[in-house]
Design a protein around this motif. Structure first.
Motif, PDB file in Angstrom:
ATOM      1  N   ALA A   1      -3.685  -6.906  -4.038  1.00 60.06           N
ATOM      2  CA  ALA A   1      -3.919  -5.801  -3.110  1.00 60.06           C
ATOM      3  C   ALA A   1      -3.854  -4.460  -3.840  1.00 60.06           C
ATOM      4  O   ALA A   1      -4.638  -3.546  -3.554  1.00 60.06           O
ATOM      5  CB  ALA A   1      -2.906  -5.842  -1.972  1.00 60.06           C
ATOM      6  N   VAL A   2      -2.916  -4.349  -4.790  1.00 58.98           N
ATOM      7  CA  VAL A   2      -2.821  -3.113  -5.572  1.00 58.98           C
ATOM      8  C   VAL A   2      -4.111  -2.877  -6.352  1.00 58.98           C
ATOM      9  O   VAL A   2      -4.653  -1.757  -6.369  1.00 58.98           O
ATOM     10  CB  VAL A   2      -1.625  -3.164  -6.551  1.00 58.98           C
ATOM     11  N   ILE A   3      -4.614  -3.936  -6.993  1.00 55.70           N
ATOM     12  CA  ILE A   3      -5.849  -3.796  -7.776  1.00 55.70           C
ATOM     13  C   ILE A   3      -7.000  -3.378  -6.864  1.00 55.70           C
ATOM     14  O   ILE A   3      -7.771  -2.464  -7.190  1.00 55.70           O
ATOM     15  CB  ILE A   3      -6.173  -5.123  -8.494  1.00 55.70           C
ATOM     16  N   CYS A   4      -7.099  -4.021  -5.706  1.00 55.04           N
ATOM     17  CA  CYS A   4      -8.146  -3.685  -4.738  1.00 55.04           C
ATOM     18  C   CYS A   4      -8.054  -2.210  -4.345  1.00 55.04           C
ATOM     19  O   CYS A   4      -9.047  -1.479  -4.356  1.00 55.04           O
ATOM     20  CB  CYS A   4      -7.983  -4.598  -3.525  1.00 55.04           C
ATOM     21  N   TYR A   5      -6.824  -1.773  -4.017  1.00 56.59           N
ATOM     22  CA  TYR A   5      -6.582  -0.389  -3.603  1.00 56.59           C
ATOM     23  C   TYR A   5      -7.023   0.585  -4.695  1.00 56.59           C
ATOM     24  O   TYR A   5      -7.703   1.577  -4.452  1.00 56.59           O
ATOM     25  CB  TYR A   5      -5.089  -0.237  -3.320  1.00 56.59           C
ATOM     26  N   TRP A   6      -6.635   0.260  -5.912  1.00 55.95           N
ATOM     27  CA  TRP A   6      -6.921   1.095  -7.066  1.00 55.95           C
ATOM     28  C   TRP A   6      -8.431   1.177  -7.330  1.00 55.95           C
ATOM     29  O   TRP A   6      -8.987   2.267  -7.543  1.00 55.95           O
ATOM     30  CB  TRP A   6      -6.192   0.502  -8.265  1.00 55.95           C
TER      31      TRP A   6
ATOM     32  N   THR B   1      -8.162  -2.441   2.044  1.00 55.71           N
ATOM     33  CA  THR B   1      -7.129  -3.187   1.313  1.00 55.71           C
ATOM     34  C   THR B   1      -6.287  -4.022   2.275  1.00 55.71           C
ATOM     35  O   THR B   1      -5.954  -5.178   1.994  1.00 55.71           O
ATOM     36  CB  THR B   1      -6.218  -2.224   0.528  1.00 55.71           C
ATOM     37  N   LEU B   2      -5.945  -3.420   3.414  1.00 57.20           N
ATOM     38  CA  LEU B   2      -5.162  -4.134   4.419  1.00 57.20           C
ATOM     39  C   LEU B   2      -5.859  -5.424   4.834  1.00 57.20           C
ATOM     40  O   LEU B   2      -5.262  -6.510   4.827  1.00 57.20           O
ATOM     41  CB  LEU B   2      -5.002  -3.257   5.656  1.00 57.20           C
ATOM     42  N   ILE B   3      -7.125  -5.295   5.211  1.00 53.51           N
ATOM     43  CA  ILE B   3      -7.865  -6.467   5.697  1.00 53.51           C
ATOM     44  C   ILE B   3      -8.010  -7.492   4.582  1.00 53.51           C
ATOM     45  O   ILE B   3      -7.751  -8.688   4.768  1.00 53.51           O
ATOM     46  CB  ILE B   3      -9.243  -6.039   6.242  1.00 53.51           C
ATOM     47  N   PHE B   4      -8.383  -7.016   3.405  1.00 52.79           N
ATOM     48  CA  PHE B   4      -8.600  -7.905   2.275  1.00 52.79           C
ATOM     49  C   PHE B   4      -7.330  -8.696   1.935  1.00 52.79           C
ATOM     50  O   PHE B   4      -7.340  -9.928   1.837  1.00 52.79           O
ATOM     51  CB  PHE B   4      -9.056  -7.062   1.074  1.00 52.79           C
ATOM     52  N   GLY B   5      -6.215  -7.971   1.780  1.00 51.72           N
ATOM     53  CA  GLY B   5      -4.963  -8.632   1.405  1.00 51.72           C
ATOM     54  C   GLY B   5      -4.474  -9.566   2.503  1.00 51.72           C
ATOM     55  O   GLY B   5      -3.983 -10.666   2.232  1.00 51.72           O
ATOM     56  N   PHE B   6      -4.611  -9.112   3.734  1.00 49.36           N
ATOM     57  CA  PHE B   6      -4.152  -9.886   4.885  1.00 49.36           C
ATOM     58  C   PHE B   6      -4.888 -11.226   4.964  1.00 49.36           C
ATOM     59  O   PHE B   6      -4.279 -12.295   5.102  1.00 49.36           O
ATOM     60  CB  PHE B   6      -4.381  -9.056   6.146  1.00 49.36           C
ATOM     61  N   VAL B   7      -6.212 -11.165   4.847  1.00 50.59           N
ATOM     62  CA  VAL B   7      -7.020 -12.387   4.901  1.00 50.59           C
ATOM     63  C   VAL B   7      -6.652 -13.312   3.739  1.00 50.59           C
ATOM     64  O   VAL B   7      -6.482 -14.529   3.916  1.00 50.59           O
ATOM     65  CB  VAL B   7      -8.523 -12.028   4.877  1.00 50.59           C
ATOM     66  N   LEU B   8      -6.480 -12.718   2.564  1.00 46.89           N
ATOM     67  CA  LEU B   8      -6.110 -13.504   1.382  1.00 46.89           C
ATOM     68  C   LEU B   8      -4.796 -14.244   1.611  1.00 46.89           C
ATOM     69  O   LEU B   8      -4.661 -15.428   1.288  1.00 46.89           O
ATOM     70  CB  LEU B   8      -5.946 -12.540   0.197  1.00 46.89           C
ATOM     71  N   ARG B   9      -3.816 -13.542   2.194  1.00 45.28           N
ATOM     72  CA  ARG B   9      -2.509 -14.157   2.441  1.00 45.28           C
ATOM     73  C   ARG B   9      -2.637 -15.295   3.463  1.00 45.28           C
ATOM     74  O   ARG B   9      -2.037 -16.359   3.297  1.00 45.28           O
ATOM     75  CB  ARG B   9      -1.542 -13.086   2.937  1.00 45.28           C
TER      76      ARG B   9
ATOM     77  N   ILE C   1       0.837  -1.206   0.000  1.00 47.43           N
ATOM     78  CA  ILE C   1       0.000   0.000   0.000  1.00 47.43           C
ATOM     79  C   ILE C   1       0.871   1.256   0.000  1.00 47.43           C
ATOM     80  O   ILE C   1       0.632   2.201  -0.760  1.00 47.43           O
ATOM     81  CB  ILE C   1      -0.952  -0.007   1.212  1.00 47.43           C
ATOM     82  N   ILE C   2       1.914   1.239   0.835  1.00 50.36           N
ATOM     83  CA  ILE C   2       2.790   2.415   0.912  1.00 50.36           C
ATOM     84  C   ILE C   2       3.453   2.678  -0.435  1.00 50.36           C
ATOM     85  O   ILE C   2       3.480   3.814  -0.924  1.00 50.36           O
ATOM     86  CB  ILE C   2       3.859   2.211   2.009  1.00 50.36           C
ATOM     87  N   GLY C   3       3.979   1.607  -1.052  1.00 48.42           N
ATOM     88  CA  GLY C   3       4.645   1.773  -2.352  1.00 48.42           C
ATOM     89  C   GLY C   3       3.706   2.314  -3.406  1.00 48.42           C
ATOM     90  O   GLY C   3       4.054   3.215  -4.182  1.00 48.42           O
ATOM     91  N   CYS C   4       2.509   1.774  -3.416  1.00 45.71           N
ATOM     92  CA  CYS C   4       1.498   2.181  -4.378  1.00 45.71           C
ATOM     93  C   CYS C   4       1.135   3.654  -4.176  1.00 45.71           C
ATOM     94  O   CYS C   4       1.057   4.431  -5.132  1.00 45.71           O
ATOM     95  CB  CYS C   4       0.283   1.284  -4.161  1.00 45.71           C
ATOM     96  N   GLN C   5       0.944   4.035  -2.914  1.00 50.97           N
ATOM     97  CA  GLN C   5       0.568   5.402  -2.569  1.00 50.97           C
ATOM     98  C   GLN C   5       1.628   6.413  -3.010  1.00 50.97           C
ATOM     99  O   GLN C   5       1.304   7.470  -3.562  1.00 50.97           O
ATOM    100  CB  GLN C   5       0.410   5.489  -1.049  1.00 50.97           C
ATOM    101  N   ILE C   6       2.895   6.066  -2.782  1.00 50.96           N
ATOM    102  CA  ILE C   6       3.973   6.981  -3.152  1.00 50.96           C
ATOM    103  C   ILE C   6       3.983   7.203  -4.666  1.00 50.96           C
ATOM    104  O   ILE C   6       4.099   8.338  -5.138  1.00 50.96           O
ATOM    105  CB  ILE C   6       5.330   6.443  -2.652  1.00 50.96           C
TER     106      ILE C   6
END
Lengths: 214, 214, 214
Positions: free
Chosen positions: C156-161, C177-185, C102-107
């Motif tokens: 997670a990037v797609i979800c965020y976007w 996105t955090l919750i979604f990606g975390f659960v997926l992992r 998320i941080i990388g994407c945001q930057i």
């Protein structure tokens, strides 16, 4: 001025050690030149790219690049006699390590960074040329596994920093740090001083494979 | 224009060779895509980061990134037939090597650098994608150990430089260098021409371990 | 704010996994610290260097660098108990992966880049620390060969976007996105889900050696 002379000695010595590493892997002449350049100029390049300090040294002074290429080719010529010269190389390498460290530290300080970043810049300049060489030759970097090397680079940074902060002049600081770090490195080689190692082994195969997944 | 077409052919071909390398290591699809992108776009990225030439090509033109990803996935589909195509690949790869070299050289010249830095930029663009691929696949980079490859990239730089300096137009220079380098590479493949190798072995175990310490 | 906390948890967890990797290779303390720093901060550094986003995070906030060094030394102390903690680590690592992404994407988005470049920035931030760790430890990067990891970063990037583009607020997007990606992992780990692998083998020795020449 003194630093420039030491820098030139250091890149020449590092280029030659790089060329020997390439020779141990039976690389062709191009590989020898590339490994030599990476070993000699890679540390400063990593530092400059990470700090955003453009242009890089060898871009600004291509003559250093030409010098390392010549040193690499010269090494191929005199390879037969290299093993008689290895004590000289250990000494030149020690000089180079401290010289690189001081230069890296100085550049970071000039850019306005504090102690932590300058220390990283100094140590990176000193050791990452050798790390890149070992990665290109497909070895686990030696710097992590032999007698005190990177830690001496770090101690030299502390020495440099303390000298500057107690008000010593820049020239004196450079000379004092050079002698101090150089002697320390020679002591470490002579007595085979080593950092403590961290040896971690999982107790059973199951746990090993699982932790690998991190 | 001609260079853009050659660039697109080159990154596609390089992406496919990268994907095959990943397949030899049984990587998953993500690994295949990443290795393909690094092989195709890594050389230019290394050049741009070292020269401080921002934004990088694939940042400015993300469509090239999409293209390499598609080429990687396409390679997985047609992997079965790939070994029948390897002569085509050798030719595309030769074209790519010279194309990359000319592009790298041109960018450095446009930034105002001299011959040495332009030569490094050209050769780096040509060969470092393959080097990064081999590092990620944990091999000693092949570029250091096979028939003339990087040296042809270097000869192409010299040819390019000479043509420009005798007053040839840019278009003619590009076309002439392309043909010259391409033919040279095909000759090198056909006759299996190799650079001389530098083989260095310490004579005794004691000296080997000591020199390793550099 | 939430991202800062997650970032700190993530770099601590990654530093500790890096230190364990170094311990498996019996590196000295300096090597442990360096591998820990590279694992924790390398992903962000690669992203920032490729995007030309200076100064790097650890240059701007050297306290993060100090934190990773401390985490590395702490790992050496508690290594004996680490294998009892590996479930906690898998969870922290999953949190870190998504947080980094998320941080990388945001930057990248803040710098004005589009979807493709932001996706690359997010995935690179998430996975390249681990890739650098494996290169320095001379392994084929694990990220290419185990259960879903980089692909979850990409999802997670797609979800965020998507969340941002349907008009969700930034805070909600980050949390979702955090919750979604975390659960997926966690699901991927629990069921051992894997990406399909691409296995490529030349049929005969002759073709193998020739294709190697690419």
């Amino acid at each position: 001025m003194l630093l420039t002379i030491i820098y030139i000695i250091a890149i020449t010595a590092e280029a030659m050690t790089g060329a020997l590493s390439a020779g141990r892997r039976s690389m062709d002449w191009f590989g020898v030149i590339l490994i030599a350049c990476v070993t000699a100029l890679g540390g400063g390049s990593v530092r400059d790219v990470l700090l955003g300090h453009y242009p890089l040294t060898w871009v600004k002074h291509p003559e250093y690049l030409v010098l390392t290429c010549c040193a690499a080719l010269f090494t191929i010529l005199i390879a037969k006699w290299m093993r008689h010269l290895r004590n000289i190389f250990l000494i030149l390498d020690a000089l180079g390590l401290i010289g690189f460290t001081i230069i890296g530290c100085q550049i970071a300080l000039q850019m306005g960074h504090g102690f932590v970043v300058s220390a990283v810049a100094g140590v990176l300049t000193g050791v990452s040329g050798g790390i890149l060489r070992d990665i290109l030759c497909n070895d686990v970097p030696l710097v992590f596994r032999r007698e005190l090397y990177a830690s001496i680079s770090f101690v030299a940074v502390i020495c440099y920093w303390l000298c500057l902060n107690i008000g010593m002049s820049l020239e004196l600081t450079v000379i004092f740090t050079l002698i101090f770090g150089f002697v320390l490195r020679l002591i470490a080689i002579y007595f085979g001083l080593e950092m403590p190692k961290f040896i971690y082994q999982e107790d059973d195969a199951d746990s090993a494979s699982s932790t690998d997944k991190h």
